[in-house]
Design a protein around this motif. Structure first.
Motif, PDB file in Angstrom:
ATOM      1  N   GLY A 150      10.834 -12.433   2.821  1.00  0.00           N
ATOM      2  CA  GLY A 150      10.932 -11.009   2.845  1.00  0.00           C
ATOM      3  C   GLY A 150      10.454 -10.197   1.771  1.00  0.00           C
ATOM      4  O   GLY A 150       9.792  -9.339   1.838  1.00  0.00           O
ATOM      5  N   ALA A 151      10.679 -10.871   0.806  1.00  0.00           N
ATOM      6  CA  ALA A 151      10.038 -10.273  -0.478  1.00  0.00           C
ATOM      7  C   ALA A 151       8.570 -10.141  -0.514  1.00  0.00           C
ATOM      8  O   ALA A 151       7.979  -9.351  -1.043  1.00  0.00           O
ATOM      9  N   ALA A 152       7.856 -11.176   0.005  1.00  0.00           N
ATOM     10  CA  ALA A 152       6.396 -10.910   0.095  1.00  0.00           C
ATOM     11  C   ALA A 152       6.080  -9.981   0.950  1.00  0.00           C
ATOM     12  O   ALA A 152       5.037  -9.400   0.761  1.00  0.00           O
ATOM     13  N   ILE A 153       6.706  -9.679   2.056  1.00  0.00           N
ATOM     14  CA  ILE A 153       6.448  -8.662   3.111  1.00  0.00           C
ATOM     15  C   ILE A 153       6.748  -7.254   2.296  1.00  0.00           C
ATOM     16  O   ILE A 153       5.543  -6.480   2.331  1.00  0.00           O
ATOM     17  N   VAL A 154       7.547  -7.090   1.473  1.00  0.00           N
ATOM     18  CA  VAL A 154       7.975  -5.805   0.897  1.00  0.00           C
ATOM     19  C   VAL A 154       6.853  -5.814  -0.211  1.00  0.00           C
ATOM     20  O   VAL A 154       6.386  -4.695  -0.332  1.00  0.00           O
ATOM     21  N   ARG A 155       6.551  -6.943  -1.010  1.00  0.00           N
ATOM     22  CA  ARG A 155       5.533  -6.669  -2.089  1.00  0.00           C
ATOM     23  C   ARG A 155       4.323  -6.263  -1.515  1.00  0.00           C
ATOM     24  O   ARG A 155       3.570  -5.546  -2.275  1.00  0.00           O
ATOM     25  N   HIS A 156       3.931  -6.921  -0.562  1.00  0.00           N
ATOM     26  CA  HIS A 156       2.557  -6.674   0.022  1.00  0.00           C
ATOM     27  C   HIS A 156       2.221  -5.146   0.668  1.00  0.00           C
ATOM     28  O   HIS A 156       1.242  -4.563   0.584  1.00  0.00           O
ATOM     29  N   TYR A 157       3.342  -4.838   1.383  1.00  0.00           N
ATOM     30  CA  TYR A 157       3.367  -3.432   1.800  1.00  0.00           C
ATOM     31  C   TYR A 157       3.461  -2.159   0.563  1.00  0.00           C
ATOM     32  O   TYR A 157       2.663  -1.268   0.677  1.00  0.00           O
ATOM     33  N   TYR A 158       4.251  -2.574  -0.598  1.00  0.00           N
ATOM     34  CA  TYR A 158       4.101  -1.546  -1.711  1.00  0.00           C
ATOM     35  C   TYR A 158       2.685  -1.693  -2.375  1.00  0.00           C
ATOM     36  O   TYR A 158       2.199  -0.771  -2.753  1.00  0.00           O
ATOM     37  N   GLN A 159       2.103  -3.010  -2.511  1.00  0.00           N
ATOM     38  CA  GLN A 159       0.850  -3.053  -2.930  1.00  0.00           C
ATOM     39  C   GLN A 159      -0.169  -2.545  -2.377  1.00  0.00           C
ATOM     40  O   GLN A 159      -1.376  -1.987  -2.731  1.00  0.00           O
ATOM     41  N   SER A 160      -0.135  -2.319  -0.791  1.00  0.00           N
ATOM     42  CA  SER A 160      -1.051  -1.534  -0.145  1.00  0.00           C
ATOM     43  C   SER A 160      -1.125  -0.184  -0.490  1.00  0.00           C
ATOM     44  O   SER A 160      -2.390   0.453  -0.424  1.00  0.00           O
ATOM     45  N   VAL A 161       0.095   0.627  -0.637  1.00  0.00           N
ATOM     46  CA  VAL A 161       0.075   2.061  -1.070  1.00  0.00           C
ATOM     47  C   VAL A 161       0.046   2.415  -2.468  1.00  0.00           C
ATOM     48  O   VAL A 161      -0.293   3.471  -2.910  1.00  0.00           O
ATOM     49  N   GLU A 162       0.235   1.290  -3.352  1.00  0.00           N
ATOM     50  CA  GLU A 162       0.140   1.541  -4.848  1.00  0.00           C
ATOM     51  C   GLU A 162      -1.038   1.045  -5.472  1.00  0.00           C
ATOM     52  O   GLU A 162      -1.530   1.253  -6.443  1.00  0.00           O
ATOM     53  N   ASP A 163      -2.085   0.628  -4.541  1.00  0.00           N
ATOM     54  CA  ASP A 163      -3.452   0.510  -5.046  1.00  0.00           C
ATOM     55  C   ASP A 163      -4.276   1.417  -4.979  1.00  0.00           C
ATOM     56  O   ASP A 163      -4.778   1.911  -3.945  1.00  0.00           O
ATOM     57  N   GLU A 164      -4.536   2.262  -6.067  1.00  0.00           N
ATOM     58  CA  GLU A 164      -5.398   3.253  -6.315  1.00  0.00           C
ATOM     59  C   GLU A 164      -5.144   4.459  -5.362  1.00  0.00           C
ATOM     60  O   GLU A 164      -5.976   4.749  -4.546  1.00  0.00           O
ATOM     61  N   PRO A 165      -3.932   4.860  -5.316  1.00  0.00           N
ATOM     62  CA  PRO A 165      -3.509   5.966  -4.162  1.00  0.00           C
ATOM     63  C   PRO A 165      -4.335   7.318  -4.317  1.00  0.00           C
ATOM     64  O   PRO A 165      -4.519   7.892  -3.153  1.00  0.00           O
ATOM     65  N   GLN A 166      -4.744   7.732  -5.521  1.00  0.00           N
ATOM     66  CA  GLN A 166      -5.633   8.902  -5.482  1.00  0.00           C
ATOM     67  C   GLN A 166      -6.859   8.785  -4.737  1.00  0.00           C
ATOM     68  O   GLN A 166      -7.168   9.503  -4.045  1.00  0.00           O
ATOM     69  N   ARG A 167      -7.627   7.440  -4.814  1.00  0.00           N
ATOM     70  CA  ARG A 167      -8.561   7.269  -3.983  1.00  0.00           C
ATOM     71  C   ARG A 167      -8.411   7.046  -2.795  1.00  0.00           C
ATOM     72  O   ARG A 167      -9.094   7.458  -1.618  1.00  0.00           O
ATOM     73  N   GLN A 168      -7.311   6.605  -2.217  1.00  0.00           N
ATOM     74  CA  GLN A 168      -6.666   6.584  -0.848  1.00  0.00           C
ATOM     75  C   GLN A 168      -6.642   7.780  -0.370  1.00  0.00           C
ATOM     76  O   GLN A 168      -7.006   7.929   1.035  1.00  0.00           O
ATOM     77  N   LEU A 169      -5.899   8.799  -0.838  1.00  0.00           N
ATOM     78  CA  LEU A 169      -5.796   9.885  -0.741  1.00  0.00           C
ATOM     79  C   LEU A 169      -7.142  10.937  -0.509  1.00  0.00           C
ATOM     80  O   LEU A 169      -7.180  11.975   0.579  1.00  0.00           O
ATOM     81  N   SER A 170      -8.052  10.466  -0.890  1.00  0.00           N
ATOM     82  CA  SER A 170      -9.583  11.056  -0.985  1.00  0.00           C
ATOM     83  C   SER A 170     -10.391  10.508  -0.247  1.00  0.00           C
ATOM     84  O   SER A 170     -11.637  10.794   0.408  1.00  0.00           O
ATOM     85  N   THR A 171      -9.808   9.289   0.531  1.00  0.00           N
ATOM     86  CA  THR A 171     -10.648   8.665   1.715  1.00  0.00           C
ATOM     87  C   THR A 171     -10.022   8.816   3.012  1.00  0.00           C
ATOM     88  O   THR A 171      -9.093   8.530   3.448  1.00  0.00           O
ATOM     89  N   THR A 172     -11.030   9.573   3.613  1.00  0.00           N
ATOM     90  CA  THR A 172     -10.782  10.053   5.105  1.00  0.00           C
ATOM     91  C   THR A 172     -10.705   8.849   6.027  1.00  0.00           C
ATOM     92  O   THR A 172     -11.472   8.033   5.879  1.00  0.00           O
ATOM     93  N   LEU A 173     -10.012   9.047   7.319  1.00  0.00           N
ATOM     94  CA  LEU A 173     -10.415   8.036   8.240  1.00  0.00           C
ATOM     95  C   LEU A 173     -11.636   8.128   8.861  1.00  0.00           C
ATOM     96  O   LEU A 173     -12.108   6.958   9.354  1.00  0.00           O
ATOM     97  N   VAL A 174     -12.253   9.342   8.776  1.00  0.00           N
ATOM     98  CA  VAL A 174     -13.747   9.617   9.393  1.00  0.00           C
ATOM     99  C   VAL A 174     -14.658   8.436   8.244  1.00  0.00           C
ATOM    100  O   VAL A 174     -15.255   7.786   8.943  1.00  0.00           O
TER     101      VAL A 174
END
Length: 424
Positions: A150-174
């Protein structure tokens, strides 16, 4: 909602890779996995070298698919594959791999949960390099207990959104091309970035209450009325839990909703902010039933319907209000539904409201009879009606012979013949 590319049904990259993917798909359709495997490996190496994120992630997903076709322990090997690749992956593939890893760990958890319930704490992670690429540094998943997984699941989900969030916000689905599939134009406008995609995946994944096996004495409880407050009030809330309650799915989902709310406030995107507010209220409504916060839901819907009254999405709040009143006060529910329809007739909320109103206003008539008849007493026949102004009903006593005649003429001939032996 847009989703991460998951299978060969999604559109492939543009030439020159499109033709190669088409060939791979044709081979897999014929179950010629041995022939497809080297082609997938070649595409994987090429995409990795060129930092072609859509093709790279797609190739990894195909490699996992090939593992599933030939390996008994495909789930463990798939996790090991992504654990190895995430260490060297580049943006934007890296946060996507963290999200996919969380999903794979979650699938493993669901498939083996009964075994996990019986396990004690597993071995510590090893740094033994004799088993390179093994999940979590070499420790077999077969030794993991539920808490560690369970801890691994939580950790990877958080790592997915904490990995360069500003770049993620500027990366469009297009910009992600065929890596992000599905969703209509309106949905993509409300959740337009990689950050939205990965955070929504994390919220959905962390709501899984199966992860929450060990319930400590001190737990996080949603008790603050500001959870149902304005976006600004919710974003400013301090959401804490006892250290022993680190796997509390409700807490993690609310924290991620809080992050999205903060980002939407900063982006000055009212429609997208309203979408997150609506999602937040719906989630809170589900987890605060039979609590002191249960009566906060409907007033919050009414407030936010007015806050966003110039936007089509405001009708979603009104439609949800109408839904809450459907059973207790159908007249008020119909009035709210009509208000939503009138405000923005072509909106999704208006369509929801219209469907609800039509269901409430639909004429209904039902007949029931008592299953037990007391000798010498009348046989009770009940008639219930709704949305019917005038109703005429007659009840007749049928003899056995009349019943047989009725059945014979009211059913198809073959069906009547099937019942004939029973009616004798």
């Amino acid at each position: 909602m847009a989703t991460i590319l998951a299978d060969s049904a999604a559109p492939g990259p543009q030439p020159p890779l499109a033709a190669q993917w088409k060939k791979v798909d044709a081979l897999l359709k014929k179950d010629q996995t041995a022939t497809a495997a080297p082609l997938v490996e070649k595409l994987y190496q090429q995409a990795k070298k060129e930092n072609n994120a859509p093709a790279y992630v797609r190739a990894l997903l195909y490699k996992i698919r090939l593992l599933e076709n030939k390996e008994n322990d495909a789930d463990e090997k798939a996790i090991a594959l992504l654990e190895a690749d995430v260490k060297t992956a580049q943006f934007p593939a890296r946060p996507i791999l963290h999200s996919l890893l969380a999903g794979l760990y979650s699938d493993y958890y669901n498939e083996h949960r009964y075994q996990l319930y019986q396990r004690t704490q597993g071995a510590d992670p090893t740094t033994d390099q004799a088993t390179p690429g093994a999940a979590d540094g070499g420790t077999s998943l077969a030794t993991w207990d539920a808490g560690r997984l369970g801890a691994a699941i939580v950790r990877h989900y958080y790592q997915s959104v904490e990995d360069e969030p500003q770049r993620q916000l500027s990366t469009t689905l297009v910009a992600l091309g065929d890596l992000a599939t599905g969703g209509d134009a309106e949905g993509r406008a409300l959740r337009p970035t990689l950050y939205d995609l990965l955070t929504q995946r994390a919220i959905a994944g962390l709501q899984n209450q199966e992860l929450y096996i060990t319930r400590p004495e001190q737990q996080f409880q949603p008790t603050d009325p500001k959870l149902f407050g304005s976006a600004q009030e919710f974003a400013a809330l301090k959401l804490d839990a006892p250290a022993a309650d680190s796997l509390n799915g409700q807490l993690h989902a609310l924290r991620l909703l809080q992050r999205l709310t903060t980002q939407r406030l900063a982006a000055n995107n009212p429609a997208a902010l309203a979408d997150i507010d609506l999602q937040r209220l719906g989630y809170l409504h589900g987890i605060t039933q039979n609590t002191d916060l249960a009566d906060q839901y409907e007033p919050a819907l009414a407030r936010l319907a007015e806050v966003y009254n110039v936007l089509p999405i405001s009708t979603e709040f009104i439609a949800s209000q109408a839904q809450t009143k459907r059973e207790a006060d159908p007249v008020a529910a119909v009035a709210l539904a009509r208000a939503a329809e009138a405000r923005f007739p072509k909106s999704h909320g208006a369509a929801r409201a219209r469907l609800l109103r039509e269901e409430i206003e639909r004429p209904e008539v039902a007949f029931t009879s008592a299953e037990v008849v007391v000798p010498g007493q009348p046989w009770r026949l009940d008639v219930t009606a709704r949305n019917v102004t005038t109703l005429h009903a007659w009840a007749y006593h049928l003899t056995r012979q009349q019943r047989e005649e009725f059945d014979r003429y009211s059913r198809p001939r073959a069906q009547a013949e099937n019942y004939a032996p029973i009616l004798k």
